[in-house]
Design an enzyme around this catalytic site. Structure first.
Site, PDB file in Angstrom:
ATOM      1  N   CYS A 160      27.841  30.787 -29.394  1.00  0.00           N
ATOM      2  CA  CYS A 160      29.079  29.986 -29.422  1.00  0.00           C
ATOM      3  C   CYS A 160      29.997  30.207 -28.235  1.00  0.00           C
ATOM      4  O   CYS A 160      31.063  29.595 -28.158  1.00  0.00           O
ATOM      5  CB  CYS A 160      29.799  30.250 -30.736  1.00  0.00           C
ATOM      6  N   HIS A 293      39.723  31.171 -30.609  1.00  0.00           N
ATOM      7  CA  HIS A 293      38.392  30.784 -31.106  1.00  0.00           C
ATOM      8  C   HIS A 293      38.563  30.298 -32.555  1.00  0.00           C
ATOM      9  O   HIS A 293      38.063  29.241 -32.898  1.00  0.00           O
ATOM     10  CB  HIS A 293      37.445  31.980 -31.012  1.00  0.00           C
ATOM     11  N   HIS A 328      33.495  23.600 -35.738  1.00  0.00           N
ATOM     12  CA  HIS A 328      32.999  24.530 -34.726  1.00  0.00           C
ATOM     13  C   HIS A 328      31.791  23.897 -34.051  1.00  0.00           C
ATOM     14  O   HIS A 328      30.739  23.739 -34.648  1.00  0.00           O
ATOM     15  CB  HIS A 328      32.630  25.863 -35.381  1.00  0.00           C
TER      16      HIS A 328
END
Lengths: 399, 356
Positions: A160, A293, A328
């Site tokens: 990620c 994040h 996400h």
């Protein structure tokens, strides 16, 4: 103190818009992109929410003038975003100077690989997807479509944080004089592979994700592609380029704690932020806004929050996670949020951390929950991934 | 002032017995279309309980990385960064996870295979194993995955952003990948003998696997194998442009073709694409000693890691083992070695090494 690397173009396609302007409109009007899944037939469709791009593969193929079912969705959305970035940077002849392309992806062509996994022996008409399982294949296809030749092209896959790391590498290659300009970013489409993978880790929320909320239930997966064009000072000067912002600092570190979970105190995140500040020649108090994040998993938000408190002491700047809007988007997340960070700088606007109600019991910091106008000179953006991968980027208005 | 970059040690697990100190004294001669690695005794390197859960790629890399760190005499805490290239990561786990999803209709799945599917699993696991909190990158770009990792390390060492970096390339050979690539002719239909790969006269390659790790540093150690002078990759190169690009690459280093003491070429016996190597071997480097290596290592995305290993060994030992010789030309000393690789006409790379 290093000089920043100029950003001259951006492109994005996500659950909240098919281009930069649409994404900005959504971010400033609380229009979220989280919904039930419509384009993948999964048995989990009633117990997950996702950030899905509205256009179907067929619509994307028509828009790009690509023959039917030749490309993975990852390549289709990646091409859309990369083309927008090049157009905004005013680049028509991509091979005119030393131009690189660095893309981040985790799934690559997995959407097609999983669809045709057992069909290849019997069905020659789908065998074009066999080589699509190589992550680098998606990058190659986009590069080819953009017409890039005899150039530096590579792919980063650090889960990620992948596309945050492409921005880091791109900036370093410009600074070291190896390239005149470089297209950096990432692309990941939704797939059963990631839906089921995150399901087994039990970190998918069955409702709208709520970053930094005490009662957060996990993340919503999303899909997106976003790219930025970085150019050397000489290129900017020569072509009188409009500069959107600068990549001012960057840092990557490893948590070295667990393959998928972040350490309780966010050691890796602290190191990444400290490195980025050092590269930028800045002190913590120089940061005006943090695009966190903030995936809304119990583990990430606790670890990241603690890391913010450690780096910024008691003066944590305004921060928010935009993942309540987009979900996400895995490898694309770093580039998506880089685009949002530049938009924040350009418009002196902090985007809200939606769905936040209750402060976390472990600490007293709370995200910005409403659209906020504020003079912004610098934005710090975090991206963390499996394998303990922690990356921080700092963007600035001035070089 | 840019610092010099040295390859202080090498580590290899490949289709040859390369995990010990030897240098291709005894060749594994096989006749096949795929080659598995000659496995080291993993128990010597990894506790058996841990090894059982590990993907093959992680195991091969652990051995290779440990050997490299030992060879350079560096402690685990001296490693500032870990950079890995892999075409497909732990593809065995990815494929198993996909088949489990389909076979079990998205039910009864466990996370281990998904976790190991992440392309950066190897780099992450090594960091976890040695407690390295530094820079940790993974490049996944087909035939230039390994080269991308080396280039990144080179930039950091030159700028002194790091002093010692563990750099590697790894790929696994697994069933579904092999069976699907047979369907599209990327693997040879007929078995070919190891020493006859270049004479096969057929298309496709012999597929394989391996893990190659190196300790790169801007400080030369007594263990030093070579100095890394330059590296460049190209997403495309037409046959007509290859010679000029190689010439320009050398010119940037103040060199001409004549100054190269050995060229290492990525020939894999695929008649459709070996022509690229012929352009150099029969053209500007026809009077240069030549070596090849993929008949020994097989073809995989990070096979150039084996080529890099061969070139480093030659520079250190100052001899070319017979099985890799492509011609009979010789030099009294080998000062500079050029490695050229490409796969199926794409992702070309040039790496220039110098005796240290």
């Amino acid at each position: 103190m290093g000089k920043g690397v100029a950003i001259t173009g951006m492109g994005i396609i996500s659950a909240i818009g098919n281009n930069v302007a649409e994404n900005f409109t959504s971010l400033t009007s609380n229009k979220i992109g989280i919904s039930k899944i419509s384009q993948i037939d999964t048995i989990h469709k009633d117990d997950i929410m996702v950030g899905e791009i509205g256009e179907t593969n067929t619509q994307l193929e028509q828009r790009l003038d690509i023959a039917e079912n030749q490309w993975s969705r990852t390549v289709l959305i990646g091409t859309v975003a990369a083309q927008e970035a090049l157009a905004e940077a005013g680049i028509s002849d991509i091979n005119e100077v030393r131009t690189g392309f660095i893309s981040g992806t985790t799934v690559g062509g997995m959407d097609k690989s999983e669809q045709y996994f057992y069909d290849y022996p019997e069905n020659p008409s789908v065998r074009q997807h066999i080589t699509g399982l190589h992550a680098g294949d998606s990058t190659n296809k986009i590069a080819k479509h953009l017409g890039l030749k005899e150039s530096f092209v590579t792919t980063i896959s650090t889960a990620c944080s992948s596309s945050a790391n492409t921005i880091m590498l791109g900036a370093r290659m410009i600074q070291s004089g190896q390239l005149d300009r470089v297209i950096v970013g990432g692309t990941d489409s939704l797939s059963k592979f990631t839906i089921n993978g995150f399901k087994t880790l039990m970190i998918l929320s069955d409702t709208y994700n709520t970053p930094f909320d005490n009662d957060r239930k996990g993340l919503n997966l999303g899909e997106a592609a976003a790219y930025l064009v970085l150019e050397s000072d000489a290129m900017v000067e020569k072509n009188k380029k409009n500069v959107l912002g600068y990549v001012k600092g960057y840092g990557n570190a490893n948590d070295a704690f667990h393959q998928t979970a972040s350490s309780e105190n966010g050691d890796g995140a602290v190191l990444a932020m400290e490195k980025a500040l050092q590269v930028a020649g800045m002190k913590p108090e120089d940061i005006d806004y943090i695009n966190a994040h903030g995936t809304a998993t119990p583990n990430n938000d606790l670890s990241e929050g603690r890391a913010l408190i450690r780096v910024f002491d008691k003066k944590v700047p305004h921060f928010s996670s935009t993942k309540a809007f987009t979900g996400h988007t895995l490898a694309a997340a770093g580039a998506v949020e880089a685009v949002y960070s530049v938009l924040a700088l350009q418009n002196d606007t902090i985007f809200p951390n939606l769905n936040f109600k209750t402060p976390m019991q472990e600490f007293g910091i709370c995200p910005v929950t409403e659209l906020k106008k504020k003079k912004l000179g610098t934005v710090l953006s975090n991206s963390f991934g499996f394998g303990g991968n922690c990356s921080t980027l700092i963007f600035s208005k001035e070089a | 002032m840019k610092k010099s970059v040295y390859i202080n040690s090498v580590g290899s697990v490949s289709a040859q017995k390369t995990f010990d100190d030897g240098f291709l004294e005894n060749i594994e001669q096989r006749s096949d279309t795929v080659l598995a690695v000659v496995a080291p005794n993993y128990k010597d390197y990894i506790p058996p309980a841990a090894a059982r859960r590990m993907a093959k790629g992680i195991k091969m890399s652990t051995v290779s990385a440990k050997n490299a760190m030992q060879g350079a005499g560096v402690d685990e805490n001296e490693i500032d960064a870990i950079i890995v290239g892999t075409g497909l990561g732990c593809i065995g786990d990815s494929e198993k996870f996909v088949s489990d999803i389909i076979d079990n209709n998205e039910q009864f799945l466990t996370p281990t295979r998904f976790i190991q599917s992440s392309h950066n699993t190897v780099a992450g696991q090594i960091a976890l194993g040695i407690g390295c909190k530094g820079y940790n990158f993974t490049y996944v770009h087909s035939a230039v995955s390994f080269e991308s990792a080396v280039l990144d390390a080179k930039m950091q060492l030159e700028q002194n952003e790091a002093r010692t970096i563990l750099v590697g390339g790894v790929d696994e050979l697994v069933d579904h990948h092999v069976s699907t690539h047979r369907l599209i002719g990327h693997i040879k239909e007929e078995p070919v003998d190891t020493m006859s790969v270049l004479k096969s006269g057929t298309s496709g390659a012999v597929f394989s696997e391996g893990a190659h790790f190196f300790v790169l540093s801007n400080q030369k150690r007594t263990s030093c194998y070579a100095e890394l002078m330059a590296l460049k990759t190209f997403n495309t190169l037409s046959p007509g442009q290859l010679g000029d690009n190689v010439g320009n690459f050398l010119k940037e280093q103040g060199l001409t073709e004549k100054a190269i003491d050995l060229i290492v070429l990525g020939y894999n016996g695929d008649v459709e694409f070996d022509g690229y190597y012929d352009i150099l071997a029969k053209g500007p480097f026809s009077e240069t000693p030549q070596a090849y290596f993929k008949h020994l290592s097989g073809e995989f995305d990070t096979a150039s890691g084996f080529g890099f290993w061969v070139a480093n060994k030659i520079l250190k030992h100052q001899r070319i083992p017979d099985p890799v010789k492509l011609n009979d030309l010789h030099r009294v000393t080998f000062e500079t070695v050029l490695i050229y690789n490409q796969y199926r006409g794409e992702n070309h790379s040039l790496m220039l090494l110098k005796k240290c």
